[in-house]
Design an enzyme around this catalytic site. Structure first.
Site, PDB file in Angstrom:
ATOM      1  N   ILE A 186       0.849  -1.195   0.000  1.00 54.87           N
ATOM      2  CA  ILE A 186       0.000   0.000   0.000  1.00 54.87           C
ATOM      3  C   ILE A 186       0.884   1.245   0.000  1.00 54.87           C
ATOM      4  CG2 ILE A 186      -0.197   0.298   2.512  1.00 54.87           C
ATOM      5  CD1 ILE A 186      -3.238   0.815   2.058  1.00 54.87           C
ATOM      6  N   CYS A 187       0.334   2.351  -0.493  1.00 53.60           N
ATOM      7  CA  CYS A 187       0.985   3.658  -0.409  1.00 53.60           C
ATOM      8  C   CYS A 187      -0.120   4.686  -0.180  1.00 53.60           C
ATOM      9  CB  CYS A 187       1.802   3.961  -1.671  1.00 53.60           C
ATOM     10  SG  CYS A 187       0.808   4.206  -3.157  1.00 53.60           S
ATOM     11  N   GLN A 188       0.075   5.912  -0.583  1.00 57.72           N
ATOM     12  CA  GLN A 188      -0.953   6.919  -0.352  1.00 57.72           C
ATOM     13  C   GLN A 188      -2.082   6.833  -1.376  1.00 57.72           C
ATOM     14  OE1 GLN A 188      -0.917   8.901   2.417  1.00 57.72           O
ATOM     15  NE2 GLN A 188      -3.004   9.406   1.831  1.00 57.72           N
ATOM     16  N   MET A 224      -3.984   4.527   0.794  1.00 62.42           N
ATOM     17  CA  MET A 224      -4.533   5.085   2.036  1.00 62.42           C
ATOM     18  C   MET A 224      -5.643   6.099   1.750  1.00 62.42           C
ATOM     19  SD  MET A 224      -3.167   3.554   4.596  1.00 62.42           S
ATOM     20  CE  MET A 224      -3.589   4.614   5.988  1.00 62.42           C
TER      21      MET A 224
END
Length: 118
Positions: free
Chosen positions: A86-88, A115
């Site tokens: 996951i990242c932003q 996110m």
């Protein structure tokens, strides 16, 4: 001169679309899918955002391995277990799963929307 500008803009758009294209052989998870899988001990959860972003807000099960250092940190990951990334927004995690595939990881998943979608 205008035709060159249009060609250049078109090339940039094509480049951006190709960079955003999901990696082949990578499972694309929604955040709803992720919620169902968070307690699966056969998965490794990594967040490839910067340490500052991770510190500000993260999902408890995720370990921070920033994208910039991922290639030197893969020894901390098992190739036997699926790696969920996951990242932003989903862009860096998509780049990370492509990198992991090149490094021989066969079970990888990207969280779509990152996110921002969580």
């Amino acid at each position: 001169m205008e035709i060159i500008q249009y060609v250049l803009i078109g090339a940039i758009i094509v480049f951006i679309i190709l960079k955003m294209k999901p990696a082949s052989g990578v499972r694309q998870l929604t955040t709803a899918d992720l919620k169902k899988e968070l307690n699966d001990k056969n998965k490794q959860f990594i967040d490839v955002r910067t340490p500052m972003e991770f510190k500000g807000n993260h999902i408890k099960q995720f370990k921070n391995l920033p994208l910039a250092t991922l290639h030197t940190e893969t020894g901390k990951l098992s190739k036997e277990k699926e790696v969920v990334v996951i990242c932003q927004s989903g862009m860096r995690s998509n780049a990370a799963v492509k990198k992991l595939k090149k490094l021989g990881f066969t079970k990888v998943a990207n969280v779509k929307g990152g996110m921002n979608a969580w």
